[in-house]
Every structure is written in C-alpha cells, then in structure tokens.
Design an enzyme around this catalytic site. Sequence first.
Site, mmCIF file in Angstrom:
data_model
loop_
_atom_site.group_PDB
_atom_site.id
_atom_site.type_symbol
_atom_site.label_atom_id
_atom_site.label_comp_id
_atom_site.label_asym_id
_atom_site.label_seq_id
_atom_site.Cartn_x
_atom_site.Cartn_y
_atom_site.Cartn_z
ATOM 1 N N GLN A 180 0.421 -1.045 0.111
ATOM 2 C CA GLN A 180 0.138 0.171 -0.268
ATOM 3 C C GLN A 180 0.613 1.085 -0.579
ATOM 4 O O GLN A 180 2.308 1.421 0.862
ATOM 5 C CB GLN A 180 -0.977 -0.079 1.577
ATOM 6 C CG GLN A 180 -1.695 -0.888 1.320
ATOM 7 C CD GLN A 180 -3.329 -0.706 0.042
ATOM 8 O OE1 GLN A 180 -3.403 0.568 -0.199
ATOM 9 N NE2 GLN A 180 -4.386 -1.495 0.440
ATOM 10 N N GLU B 167 -1.823 -15.943 -3.269
ATOM 11 C CA GLU B 167 -1.838 -15.533 -4.036
ATOM 12 C C GLU B 167 -0.425 -15.528 -5.993
ATOM 13 O O GLU B 167 -0.407 -16.505 -5.795
ATOM 14 C CB GLU B 167 -0.431 -14.376 -3.249
ATOM 15 C CG GLU B 167 0.144 -13.262 -3.981
ATOM 16 C CD GLU B 167 -0.670 -11.748 -4.130
ATOM 17 O OE1 GLU B 167 0.093 -11.507 -6.115
ATOM 18 O OE2 GLU B 167 -1.308 -11.579 -4.017
ATOM 19 N N ASN C 145 -8.692 -9.838 -0.319
ATOM 20 C CA ASN C 145 -8.275 -8.426 -0.715
ATOM 21 C C ASN C 145 -7.454 -8.127 -2.451
ATOM 22 O O ASN C 145 -6.516 -7.970 -2.847
ATOM 23 C CB ASN C 145 -7.028 -7.612 0.243
ATOM 24 C CG ASN C 145 -6.870 -6.229 -0.644
ATOM 25 O OD1 ASN C 145 -7.813 -5.766 -0.106
ATOM 26 N ND2 ASN C 145 -5.614 -6.365 0.858
ATOM 27 N N CYS D 153 -11.284 -1.789 -3.175
ATOM 28 C CA CYS D 153 -10.049 0.064 -3.125
ATOM 29 C C CYS D 153 -11.316 0.446 -4.273
ATOM 30 O O CYS D 153 -11.511 1.732 -4.493
ATOM 31 C CB CYS D 153 -8.980 -0.145 -3.652
ATOM 32 S SG CYS D 153 -9.456 -1.112 -5.253
#
Length: 455
Positions: A274, A324, A374, A402
């Site tokens: 981030q 991931e 996420n 987001c």
Amino acid sequence: MAGLKRRVPMHSLRYFISMVGLFSKSGLLPWYARNPPGWSQLFLGTVCKGNFTHVIATKCQKGQKSQKKPSHLGPLDGSWQERLADVVTPLWRLSYEEQLKVKFEAQKKILQRLESYIQMLNGVNVTTAVPKSESLPCLLHPIIPSPVINGYRNKSTFSVNRGPDGNPKTVGYYLGTWKDGNIVCVRSNNLKNIPKKHSQVAQEELHVQKETVKEFFIRGPGAACDLTSLYFQESTMTRCSHQQSPYQLLFGEPYIFEELLSLKIRISPDAFFQINTAGAEMLYRTVGELTGVNSDTILLDICCGTGVIGLSLAQHTSQVLGIELVEQAVEDARWTAAFNGITNSEFHTGRAEKILPGLLKSKEDGQSVVAVVNPARAGLHYKVIQAIRNCRAIRTLVFVSCKLHGESARNVIELCCPPDPAKKLLGEPFVLQQAVPVDLFPHTPHCELVLLFTR
C-alpha cells in the site's frame, strides 16, 4: 508494487526499459532525467522509505508517426499547477474534514445502490427495473481517517515530456488526452499527496543506462539518497512481472523491509504494498477486528500479497492459508512468517480461481473458516465467488474493496443473491452486516471499503 502510471497506447510502443530501485534510509532520491534522441516518453517512479523507484522509457514504433506535440502553451504559472491538482487530487480544495464527509456519502450511495439490486434479486420491488431504496444493507461505520494527510505517498510515478513552457524534459503528470493530441506534462510541485522530496525528481539530466545510473547513486550526487537497492528491468510492455522479465539487481540489498503491526515484513520489487503505510496499518487492524477469529479458526487470506493480514492474525488462529498470484510476494510472505516465528501459515502461488476450490474441499470437516479477500480493482474471478459460496465451512467473509464498482460490485451481489444453479451458486447466501470506510488517499475521492459478510 502498485503505482499510478499514465499509460501509453500499446500500439505506440516499441520497447520499454525500466529500472526499479529499493531503498529505505533517506526518503526520495533527487532523480535526474534526460530524453535520448528518438525517445518519446520517460516514466519515473519514485518512492520513500520501504518502497521502490521505477523508471520506464518508451520509444515510438519504427516508421510510426510520433504523437503530435503541443506547441508552446505559455508560461508555467500557478494555473497549470491548479489544473493538475484538480485532476490528480480533486478534493484538495476542501478541508480534510469536508473530504471525509464527501467520501462517506459516496460509500453510502454505493451501499444503497447495492441494496436495491439485492432487494430486486430477492423479489422485492420487482416492479421497477432498478429499485430505488434509501435504506442501507448493513451498519455503515464512520470513515476512519488517514493518520497522515499530506505527503503520504510512499511511491510516485512521473512522466517526462513537453511542458506548458515548451521544455521537452518537464517531469510531472500529464494533462490532456492522447486521443486529442493535446498532452502536456506539468510538474507536480504542489500536489498535496506527494512528499516534497518526490517533487525534486529529475531536475537535472540522467542517462537511462545501467552503468550510468549505478555510478550516479554510488559515487555521484545520488549517493546522498543512501539508496538501499537499485533494480533494472527490460520489458516489451508497459508493465510486466518478474517472471516475464526478471529484475536485475544493479547494487545493494535484494529486498526492503517494513515494520507493520509488530511484524518485520520483507518486500520484493514485484510485490504489492500500500502507498500509505500508516493508513495501511489502520486498514489491516480494521480487517482483523472484523474477522473475529479465534484459536479454532482457519483464516483464508485470498489475494494475500506479502501476507500481512493473515500473518498479523496468525497468533489468534489455528492456521493461516494464503493465496497470491505473484510468486515474489509469496516468497516474501514465507520469509516474513519464518523471521517472525510464525509456524501455522501456508502460502500458495497461483490464480485463486484454480487453487481455492481444491483447498476448500479439505475444509468441510466442521472447522470454522474465515475468509479475507483483498482483490485488485478488477475484483474476484467468478470461480472464486463460486468456491466461497459453495464452501459451507466459510461462515464469515471480510471483503476489502478499493473501488466497489463493476466486477467488485457484481462480486458482492453474487455473494448475497439467492442460490442460482445456473451460475453454480449453490451455497447459502451471505448477508452484508457491516461496512467500514478507511481513507488511505487524502485529497482524492478514493478510499478503501471493508465489508463484513456472515451467513
């Protein structure tokens, strides 16, 4: 590693050269930049503590006409800076308190819109095509403000092109559109979200060559930056992974490290992190509180990046399972787990839609599973939604978005809609219980929205 880049249409590119540098001690380096003959653009990415420097230069395709360059547009005065700020940081004229109100209302409207669709799917207000409802589908908490309001970006990306004053080596952000041929590059000196040191980028000249760059940062003026690492990447695309084109370490350490949520975290150049470190800590704490995990819980961390969310909660769970796509990020997560003495974590590399179904088959033995997702702005693959819906062991889901539009909004609707055999959504629907906005991007309209689902 995520940055905002003004992308050039792919048909106009012949090749890219990119350099990625990692460093930690003294913030942003004062980059130097120069346009070699024939080069149309240069992208400079610069970052503060714990992040990367990314440089990409593009060249026009052989035989192709170059983009129409704007003529001298006048002196570089405050009006250009204000126009740039209005595009990059549209809320900069408002006080931060007013910004938070705007963002809160925006998230409220998004949730109201979602509620209307969910009602329609459940047979409520079916007489209208898009039911109108002022009600919210869940408890909406007050927005959590960013601990840092100005200069919070730990990564910035700049372009080099002709400026309003005709200078062909202006470093900043683009105004205008490629389609209209009115692109002009404006310096970012007055953008409130960029640290002042970032705006010192490329005020002099730098050859985009490996040895020149290396010499600049080892023995030249750049030595004052106290760079930790410098990477170089050659690519035929605007952006590619380490697997597609390996990063070449020119000098320094191969990784950078951050302290977050009492963990020492390793970050590779290809791993996402981030841009607002202090804000990220607030975000991850919020996620942790909403999961409600305990010692009997398996925590499933989907799109886990470097594994920070799962690893920060590992001591409270029986096991952490992370998925991931980026291999370097998974290697970072495994290192972070080992360094911090975490032994109950397991990380898998690959696409979530391929790994998750098989991983969940073994979790139908009655043990509680809490999932955290996420995803990027594109949202989750529909097969991931299917796997989550159809796994009875998942009773709690925390979804971090987001940008709750498009595919992400569709994800939420499919999590909450009635069973639909045609879409292979056979499991019990989730119910949206709580929503918590977390601001990581002051002066912009964007913020993260954390959603808690249960069933």
